[in-house]
Scaffold this motif. Sequence first.
Motif, short mmCIF file in Angstrom:
data_model
loop_
_atom_site.label_atom_id
_atom_site.label_comp_id
_atom_site.label_asym_id
_atom_site.label_seq_id
_atom_site.Cartn_x
_atom_site.Cartn_y
_atom_site.Cartn_z
N SER A 31 0.83 -1.22 0.00
CA SER A 31 0.00 0.00 0.00
C SER A 31 0.86 1.26 0.00
O SER A 31 0.55 2.24 -0.69
N TYR A 32 1.96 1.24 0.77
CA TYR A 32 2.85 2.41 0.82
C TYR A 32 3.59 2.58 -0.51
O TYR A 32 3.73 3.70 -1.02
N LEU A 33 4.07 1.48 -1.06
CA LEU A 33 4.90 1.53 -2.27
C LEU A 33 4.09 1.91 -3.50
O LEU A 33 4.59 2.63 -4.39
N THR A 34 2.84 1.45 -3.59
CA THR A 34 2.00 1.82 -4.74
C THR A 34 1.75 3.33 -4.76
O THR A 34 1.75 3.96 -5.82
N GLU A 35 1.56 3.89 -3.58
CA GLU A 35 1.34 5.34 -3.48
C GLU A 35 2.62 6.11 -3.81
O GLU A 35 2.58 7.12 -4.51
N GLN A 36 3.75 5.61 -3.31
CA GLN A 36 5.03 6.29 -3.51
C GLN A 36 5.43 6.36 -4.98
O GLN A 36 5.94 7.37 -5.45
N TRP A 37 5.19 5.25 -5.71
CA TRP A 37 5.62 5.18 -7.11
C TRP A 37 4.47 5.37 -8.10
O TRP A 37 4.65 5.18 -9.30
N ASP A 38 3.30 5.71 -7.57
CA ASP A 38 2.12 5.94 -8.41
C ASP A 38 1.85 4.75 -9.35
O ASP A 38 1.75 4.89 -10.57
N THR A 39 1.77 3.56 -8.75
CA THR A 39 1.52 2.34 -9.51
C THR A 39 0.41 1.55 -8.83
O THR A 39 -0.26 2.06 -7.92
N ASP A 40 0.21 0.31 -9.26
CA ASP A 40 -0.80 -0.54 -8.63
C ASP A 40 -0.15 -1.82 -8.12
O ASP A 40 1.07 -1.97 -8.19
N SER A 41 -0.96 -2.75 -7.62
CA SER A 41 -0.42 -3.98 -7.05
C SER A 41 0.31 -4.80 -8.11
O SER A 41 1.30 -5.48 -7.81
#
Length: 406
Positions: A31-41
């Motif tokens: 959840s943190y990483l998807t937000e940080q890199w503007d991506t999805d699962s």
Amino acid sequence: MKNQYLKTASGMYINYFLLGMVNIILASNMSYLTEQWDTDSAGISYIIAAIGFGKLLTYALSGYLSDKIGRKPLVVVAACAMGIFLVGIPLSPSYQLAFIFAVLAGIANSAMDAGSYPGLIEIFPKSSGSASVLVKAFMAAGAMVLPFMILFFSDHGMFYGYAFFIPAVIYFLNMILLFTASFPNRISSQEGEVEENHKFISEPIFRKEGLALVIIGFTSTGLFTVSQIWLPSYGEQVLGMTTASSIKLLSYYSFGSLVSVLILSVLLKKILRPVTVIVIYPIVTFISILIILIVKVPVVAAITSFFIGFSTAGVFQLAIAIMTELFWRKKGTVTGIVATAAGGAAIVMPLVTGLMSKSGKISIIFIFDALLSVIGCIAAIFVYYRFGKLTKKGVEKEKQEHRLHA
């Protein structure tokens, strides 16, 4: 084990304790990483796959270097590279840079395996099977600790990256510890093993028992990869379990894995032989999968999940232990070959089973998993037969000599 190698063995096991965290750290912070890199699962899953590609591409080279320049440089560099990966991920401003760090982690993992498995076997020549499966125990322990760290930082409103930074710091400290540690001399170890391996009445043949062990490296990794991905889905979609209850199947699976490697670390020293375990475990896996397919009851699924975890744990490590015993002159090289097969399984199995899941019948995936266990069992039986053939006459000769001197 000589006291001078206590620090060495401890450092290598610490590396694997931390690797247990690394293996789940990206998925656990999705959840943190998807937000940080503007991506999805799906984007995060590609980053995780990049680790697998990094491993697969460099296992053979790492194995060659392990035999050529020694175990120490590889395990020291592996600890440093893993530390860089753990610092780099939460600080990466872009998806592309994170991808590069993930490939670096895969390279580090291959170097760690190619240096550590042969190194541990040279430190513990009389109990190589136990030394190898303990790697799995330390990884399981690390994977159990990380969620508590993540939960602690989350509950206290702290930056999620601390869960990366703490193991990174330990990796860097461990790098220093390993740099100052003594490793067994490979040439001296091989000279000692010439006498130890007189039990082989003829030279092991790679295209026979070697190839069978490569197949076991692939199937053993495939079995636990498929189970880890699809057990929750099977519980929810086939057994009608709630999402929370179906995820608990993985807890039972992980507990079974930990119990297995702890038992093996004791029994392999005096009671069980690695060649026996690699035959028994796929049979237990096959029976467990068969039960979970036929008896569609949540309680039964929980019990069988434990036994699937129990019987898939340590088989890969034992395959390496047997391979290095048979082809002891090139421990690093053969470790790299088996690990390459395992790396291939870690990439292929999610893709194949993902395609199978599109049929809408998760049961097909576990039928495939059962077939995989049968293939692993057939390969293990062949190794058992060949191992016995290579050693039987040598053992009989020893007994005859003993009777003559008695």
